[in-house]
Design a protein around this motif. Structure first.
Motif: not given
Length: 315
Positions: A248-262
């Motif tokens: 979860i901590m290593n996943q890419p994130r959008d501009k709002q800081g939300r995870g893109l994978l989980y």
């Protein structure tokens, strides 16, 4: 002598007991972290393998080959990449959890000197102390995990995200705000609660059992036996949550800081089990255990000895 003068004449551990214990536990944790950090880096790389963001290729197999690959392809010193935020984390995390546990055990849960302490009370103290300590330390853990993956990004031809620890903090803060620094804090806290139920609870329980029911005394032998037991139980309880936390901590994130994978820790858990099987939750168990065992041993021996040297009673 006035009461104020008498207070000033007392040794520091008696004048500021909690601050002294915080400082001593932070020093012992920093020593243990630096000694065992390469195993933590190896564990992190193993746990990332197989997830969607890592791509189809699996560059390393197993703990020893992973560690050897990092040393050969990235350099020996890369085995300590991310050590600085790891030490920062333990200054906060271990300092807070140790002080919190002792306070809960002695003042709230009411352990009497020389008497057995109910297991359920030790569990409550360990879980609470771990959760509180990890919540405060979550931003440093986020930086540590992301910096540990920088060497892998470089080998894959991807641009590096951070120039150093402080740049990582600032970049995460600018992209995700204060909330971004606590990305993944829920699985982080869940893992810490489980690990400390294994670590603090087991160490304290085994140590008290040995002192009350065997001929062993409060010395390095007792501390060693207790720490080995605590390291094993902590690894068994904490590894699944550690895998989820790391992903979860290593996943890419959008501009709002939300995870893109989980979407959440439960979503990550379900995706991991469905995609890779139940045993994928124990990816990195051997390096986790091999790290926790010496970490626990070094930490508890160091902590107990420096407490004794500074005139603080045994844990």
């Amino acid at each position: 002598m006035s009461p104020a003068g008498e207070e000033r004449s007392l040794p520091l551990p008696e004048r500021w007991p909690r601050a002294s214990k915080f400082a001593l536990s932070a020093c012992a944790a920093a020593v243990a972290e630096l000694v065992t950090f390469p195993l933590d880096l190896t564990k992190t790389r193993l746990q990332i393998q197989g997830e969607a963001a890592a791509g189809p290729a699996v560059p390393y197999r197993g703990m020893l080959r992973t560690a050897a690959g990092i040393a050969q392809e990235e350099g020996v010193w890369k085995l300590w990449q991310g050590a600085t935020p790891a030490v920062y984390r333990h200054i906060v995390y271990t300092g807070v959890r140790m002080v919190t546990y002792e306070h809960l055990r002695d003042s709230v849960l009411g352990r009497a000197e020389g008497e057995s302490f109910p297991l359920w009370k030790a569990v409550v103290g360990g879980v609470s102390a771990g959760a509180i300590g990890q919540f405060f330390a979550s931003p440093t853990d986020l930086v540590k995990v992301q910096m540990q993956m920088e060497g892998k990004r470089k080998l894959e031809g991807k641009p590096l995200r951070f120039r150093g620890v402080h740049h990582a903090f600032l970049k995460i803060l600018s992209e995700g705000g204060v909330r971004g620094l606590w990305a993944g804090w829920v699985p982080n806290v869940q893992r810490a609660a489980l690990v400390n139920m294994g670590d603090l609870t087991t160490y304290d329980t085994v140590k008290q059992f040995l002192l009350l029911n065997t001929t062993l005394v409060d010395n390095s032998v007792t501390h060693s036996v207790s720490s080995v037991c605590s390291g094993l139980v902590a690894a068994v309880l904490g590894t699944p949550a550690d895998v989820v936390k790391t992903r979860i901590m290593n996943q890419p994130r959008d501009k709002q800081g939300r995870g893109l994978l989980y979407k959440s820790s439960m979503d990550c858990l379900i995706q991991t089990v469905q995609g890779e099987g139940f045993m994928s939750l124990y990816k990195g168990f051997i390096p986790t255990w091999m790290r926790m065992a010496p970490w626990s041993l070094v930490f508890w021996l160091t902590y107990e000895q420096i407490r004794r040297l500074c005139g603080v009673t045994s844990f």
